[in-house]
Scaffold this motif. Structure first.
Motif, PDB file in Angstrom:
ATOM      1  N   THR A   1      35.648  43.618  29.787  1.00 30.26           N
ATOM      2  CA  THR A   1      35.057  42.491  29.833  1.00 30.26           C
ATOM      3  C   THR A   1      36.003  41.508  31.068  1.00 30.26           C
ATOM      4  O   THR A   1      35.340  40.712  32.075  1.00 30.26           O
ATOM      5  N   ALA A   2      37.181  41.706  30.807  1.00 25.38           N
ATOM      6  CA  ALA A   2      38.193  41.297  32.117  1.00 25.38           C
ATOM      7  C   ALA A   2      37.849  41.662  33.189  1.00 25.38           C
ATOM      8  O   ALA A   2      37.764  41.156  34.259  1.00 25.38           O
ATOM      9  N   ALA A   3      37.173  42.874  33.681  1.00 28.79           N
ATOM     10  CA  ALA A   3      37.548  43.578  34.608  1.00 28.79           C
ATOM     11  C   ALA A   3      35.774  43.186  35.307  1.00 28.79           C
ATOM     12  O   ALA A   3      36.156  42.654  36.294  1.00 28.79           O
ATOM     13  N   LEU A   4      34.636  43.090  34.612  1.00 26.81           N
ATOM     14  CA  LEU A   4      34.103  42.404  35.028  1.00 26.81           C
ATOM     15  C   LEU A   4      33.824  41.145  35.474  1.00 26.81           C
ATOM     16  O   LEU A   4      32.615  40.842  35.973  1.00 26.81           O
ATOM     17  N   ALA A   5      34.215  40.455  34.571  1.00 27.17           N
ATOM     18  CA  ALA A   5      34.559  38.839  34.946  1.00 27.17           C
ATOM     19  C   ALA A   5      35.289  38.588  36.354  1.00 27.17           C
ATOM     20  O   ALA A   5      34.898  37.840  37.369  1.00 27.17           O
ATOM     21  N   ALA A   6      36.216  39.497  36.797  1.00 27.04           N
ATOM     22  CA  ALA A   6      36.819  39.344  37.693  1.00 27.04           C
ATOM     23  C   ALA A   6      36.079  39.812  38.882  1.00 27.04           C
ATOM     24  O   ALA A   6      36.174  39.307  40.148  1.00 27.04           O
ATOM     25  N   LEU A   7      35.189  41.037  38.970  1.00 29.05           N
ATOM     26  CA  LEU A   7      34.491  41.730  40.155  1.00 29.05           C
ATOM     27  C   LEU A   7      33.166  41.024  40.423  1.00 29.05           C
ATOM     28  O   LEU A   7      32.994  39.786  41.090  1.00 29.05           O
ATOM     29  N   SER A   8      32.941  40.045  39.026  1.00 34.46           N
ATOM     30  CA  SER A   8      31.544  39.608  39.062  1.00 34.46           C
ATOM     31  C   SER A   8      31.937  37.812  40.192  1.00 34.46           C
ATOM     32  O   SER A   8      31.386  37.364  40.981  1.00 34.46           O
TER      33      SER A   8
ATOM     34  N   THR B   1      32.068  35.761  47.869  1.00 38.69           N
ATOM     35  CA  THR B   1      31.554  37.059  48.497  1.00 38.69           C
ATOM     36  C   THR B   1      30.338  36.531  49.081  1.00 38.69           C
ATOM     37  O   THR B   1      29.940  36.179  49.987  1.00 38.69           O
ATOM     38  N   VAL B   2      29.570  36.673  47.918  1.00 36.33           N
ATOM     39  CA  VAL B   2      28.752  35.667  48.599  1.00 36.33           C
ATOM     40  C   VAL B   2      28.038  35.041  48.648  1.00 36.33           C
ATOM     41  O   VAL B   2      27.140  34.776  50.345  1.00 36.33           O
ATOM     42  N   GLY B   3      28.743  34.135  48.359  1.00 26.96           N
ATOM     43  CA  GLY B   3      28.749  32.553  48.593  1.00 26.96           C
ATOM     44  C   GLY B   3      29.237  32.337  49.863  1.00 26.96           C
ATOM     45  O   GLY B   3      28.540  32.028  50.904  1.00 26.96           O
TER      46      GLY B   3
ATOM     47  N   ALA C   1      21.485  31.384  46.075  1.00 24.01           N
ATOM     48  CA  ALA C   1      22.426  32.661  46.369  1.00 24.01           C
ATOM     49  C   ALA C   1      23.439  33.840  44.797  1.00 24.01           C
ATOM     50  O   ALA C   1      23.933  34.489  44.430  1.00 24.01           O
ATOM     51  N   CYS C   2      24.200  32.104  44.978  1.00 23.42           N
ATOM     52  CA  CYS C   2      25.219  32.699  43.672  1.00 23.42           C
ATOM     53  C   CYS C   2      25.015  32.003  42.383  1.00 23.42           C
ATOM     54  O   CYS C   2      24.862  33.540  41.645  1.00 23.42           O
ATOM     55  N   VAL C   3      24.114  31.950  42.695  1.00 23.98           N
ATOM     56  CA  VAL C   3      23.553  31.809  41.230  1.00 23.98           C
ATOM     57  C   VAL C   3      22.638  33.124  40.662  1.00 23.98           C
ATOM     58  O   VAL C   3      22.627  32.970  39.825  1.00 23.98           O
ATOM     59  N   SER C   4      22.074  33.316  41.572  1.00 19.11           N
ATOM     60  CA  SER C   4      20.914  34.719  42.125  1.00 19.11           C
ATOM     61  C   SER C   4      21.943  35.698  41.536  1.00 19.11           C
ATOM     62  O   SER C   4      21.837  35.907  40.328  1.00 19.11           O
ATOM     63  N   VAL C   5      22.944  36.301  42.168  1.00 18.84           N
ATOM     64  CA  VAL C   5      23.685  37.088  41.417  1.00 18.84           C
ATOM     65  C   VAL C   5      24.559  37.035  40.603  1.00 18.84           C
ATOM     66  O   VAL C   5      25.028  38.205  39.878  1.00 18.84           O
ATOM     67  N   ALA C   6      25.232  35.267  40.011  1.00 20.94           N
ATOM     68  CA  ALA C   6      25.471  35.097  38.754  1.00 20.94           C
ATOM     69  C   ALA C   6      24.368  35.639  37.758  1.00 20.94           C
ATOM     70  O   ALA C   6      25.213  36.260  36.753  1.00 20.94           O
ATOM     71  N   VAL C   7      23.774  35.553  38.102  1.00 25.16           N
ATOM     72  CA  VAL C   7      22.262  35.711  36.820  1.00 25.16           C
ATOM     73  C   VAL C   7      22.225  37.322  36.874  1.00 25.16           C
ATOM     74  O   VAL C   7      22.751  38.195  35.569  1.00 25.16           O
ATOM     75  N   VAL C   8      22.521  37.589  37.701  1.00 27.69           N
ATOM     76  CA  VAL C   8      21.484  39.362  37.708  1.00 27.69           C
ATOM     77  C   VAL C   8      23.258  40.060  37.043  1.00 27.69           C
ATOM     78  O   VAL C   8      23.354  41.233  36.328  1.00 27.69           O
ATOM     79  N   MET C   9      24.774  39.133  37.653  1.00 29.76           N
ATOM     80  CA  MET C   9      25.255  40.099  36.990  1.00 29.76           C
ATOM     81  C   MET C   9      25.865  39.918  35.553  1.00 29.76           C
ATOM     82  O   MET C   9      26.635  40.642  35.018  1.00 29.76           O
ATOM     83  N   LEU C  10      25.954  38.847  34.905  1.00 32.72           N
ATOM     84  CA  LEU C  10      25.827  38.650  33.542  1.00 32.72           C
ATOM     85  C   LEU C  10      24.943  39.651  32.670  1.00 32.72           C
ATOM     86  O   LEU C  10      24.807  40.228  31.936  1.00 32.72           O
ATOM     87  N   ALA C  11      23.599  39.726  33.528  1.00 32.77           N
ATOM     88  CA  ALA C  11      22.616  40.235  32.121  1.00 32.77           C
ATOM     89  C   ALA C  11      23.083  42.182  32.757  1.00 32.77           C
ATOM     90  O   ALA C  11      23.321  42.435  31.947  1.00 32.77           O
TER      91      ALA C  11
END
Length: 486
Positions: free
Chosen positions: A190-197, A203-205, A52-62
């Motif tokens: 970039t900083a905001a997106l990194a913090a949000l991600s 949270t998802v984890g 779940a964490c990896v999936s969310v990380a990939v989606v957030m990165l894209a």
């Protein structure tokens, strides 16, 4: 237009090749592979959380990459639009001959420089006073690159260059627009997106870890209970959670399986006890007869004893054959043979072979019926029913084969005019080693397994046997699913 090289280059391909050359032998080394396998999470809960964490990380990165790309393109487009407007205004001013040596800077503009056809600076902004004409130093991403170190600035620039005609000859206008705002907005985003991600992934984890743990808790309870059940504790049941989800259905299936295992164990223990009892008595009698015959001086007595021993031997042989057949039926389980069997011909052949029975058998068949199954076992079913009928009949036995008018099932009735069976005993007679008249059954050579074998064969063929009273006796009715007619 031109943009200086900001130094944000991707990892060189040669570096990636060297890294791959270093990691590739590790994946081929047995110890490295074993280490990777040991480090891999074994828990479903851990694997689910990581997935779940990896999936969310990939989606957030894209998503972040798309957002940053759109933001950069929009900001640069805004800066370029302002630079082009400034350049058009200067072009109109130059065409009218209104250029002055010192040019004011507009909003978002870092510098202005106007150069004639001979490379002489004819007008410029105050921050470029005394500086030589800008000269291209190369091409970067399709744009010309200029040396802007004279400005003393480290941020990116977007330089718009236009050549226009003036009363004194053509001039080239360079307008430099600052990307400082775009860079700042990009850094903040970039900083905001990194913090949000990061917050979203954590949270998802956490939610996945908690939800998976709660979902798997009943599974662990079921596993622990099953692990604690031994062959002597089949009466225990796994805890069934409330609801109608997959885990609740799993618990219900496990409990149903345990019920079947418990019933099979009880049946097996009862069968072993009954078989031991049934074998012990004739073996004891046989041994006594042989010992007496061996020591008795009278030949006639010895012959009588040997004849009785032969009868007991035949009974033991019949009992052993029935026990082996029951074992085969138990081992077969629910798998049924699908060989088409002409039941009408089988019934006629089986009845005709019993012409020497003590009571006549009347056969009534009017239709041709085919059923799927084993002809050997179906013949044994009818033989056992006929043996039972002959043993208890007064004067006659009747066999009738018909087809159910509604379902098309084969209906085989074996009737005799003997004594009726009490309703409370009609289920009991199909249990193994059951004799309602024990003494007479032993004298007649019955093993107490005939009806049980017949019932098991009928069940194996998708049918059943029931007992019904008639006006002059009792009828054993067997129903077997017939082959649908085409």
């Amino acid at each position: 237009m031109a943009e200086p090289n900001t130094g944000r280059a991707a990892i060189p391909r040669a570096t990636r090749r060297r890294a791959g050359a270093v990691l590739r032998p590790l994946t081929r080394h047995p110890r490295a592979v074993a280490l990777l396998r040991r480090l891999a999470p074994r828990s479903v809960r851990t694997r689910t959380t990581l997935a779940a964490c990896v999936s969310v990380a990939v989606v957030m990165l894209a998503a972040s990459a798309v957002v940053m790309l759109l933001l950069r393109v929009n900001l640069e487009h805004t800066v370029e639009t302002g630079a082009r407007e400034e350049t058009r205004a200067l072009s109109r001013l130059a065409a009218a001959g209104g250029l002055t040596p010192q040019l004011p800077l507009g909003p978002g503009t870092d510098f202005i420089q106007v150069v004639d056809a001979h490379g002489k600076v004819v007008a410029q902004s105050q921050n470029l006073t005394g500086r030589p004409a800008l000269a291209p130093t190369g091409v970067h991403e399709g744009h010309r690159t200029y040396n802007l170190d004279a400005l003393g600035e480290k941020h990116d620039q977007r330089v718009t260059t236009v050549t226009t005609a003036t009363p004194t000859g053509p001039v080239t206008i360079h307008v430099g627009a600052s990307l400082r705002t775009a860079d700042t907005a990009e850094d903040i985003t970039t900083a905001a997106l990194a913090a949000l991600s990061t917050v979203l992934i954590l949270t998802v984890g956490a939610l996945t870890w908690r939800t998976t743990g709660r979902a798997l808790r009943p599974v662990e309870a079921i596993r622990a209970e099953v692990a604690a059940i031994s062959d002597r504790g089949l009466d225990r049941r796994v805890p069934a959670p409330r609801g109608d989800d997959e885990i609740a259905r799993l618990a219900d299936t496990m409990n149903a399986m345990l019920e079947r295992l418990e019933a099979a164990g009880i049946r097996q223990r009862r069968f072993i006890a009954d078989a031991s009892h049934e074998l012990r008595s004739p073996l004891a009698v046989l041994r006594t007869q042989l010992e007496v015959a061996h020591t008795h001086p009278d030949p006639k007595v010895r012959d009588t004893l040997v004849e009785g021993a032969l009868q007991d031997t035949e009974r033991l042989q019949a009992l052993s054959a029935d026990l082996l057949l029951l074992a085969r039926l138990d081992a077969t389980g629910q798998s049924r043979a699908e060989e088409p069997v002409d039941l009408t011909d089988l019934v006629r052949t089986t009845v005709a072979s019993r012409s020497t029975d003590p009571h006549p058998v009347a056969l009534h068949t009017s239709v041709d019926i085919t059923v799927p199954g084993s002809p050997l076992w179906l013949s044994r079913l009818l033989t056992n029913l006929l043996d039972n009928a002959q043993r208890h009949a007064g004067r006659r036995v009747t066999v009738r084969l018909t087809a159910d008018p509604v379902t098309g099932d084969a209906v085989l009735d074996v009737a005799n005019d003997g004594p009726r069976i009490d309703p409370g005993d009609r289920e009991k007679i199909f249990e193994r080693f059951t004799r309602l008249d024990d003494a007479r059954s032993r004298d007649d050579g019955g093993t107490g397994l005939g009806l049980s074998i017949a019932a098991d064969i009928a069940a194996l063929h998708g049918g059943s046997i029931t007992v019904r009273d008639t006006s002059d006796g009792v009828t054993f009715r067997t129903r077997i699913t017939a082959v649908p007619r085409g």
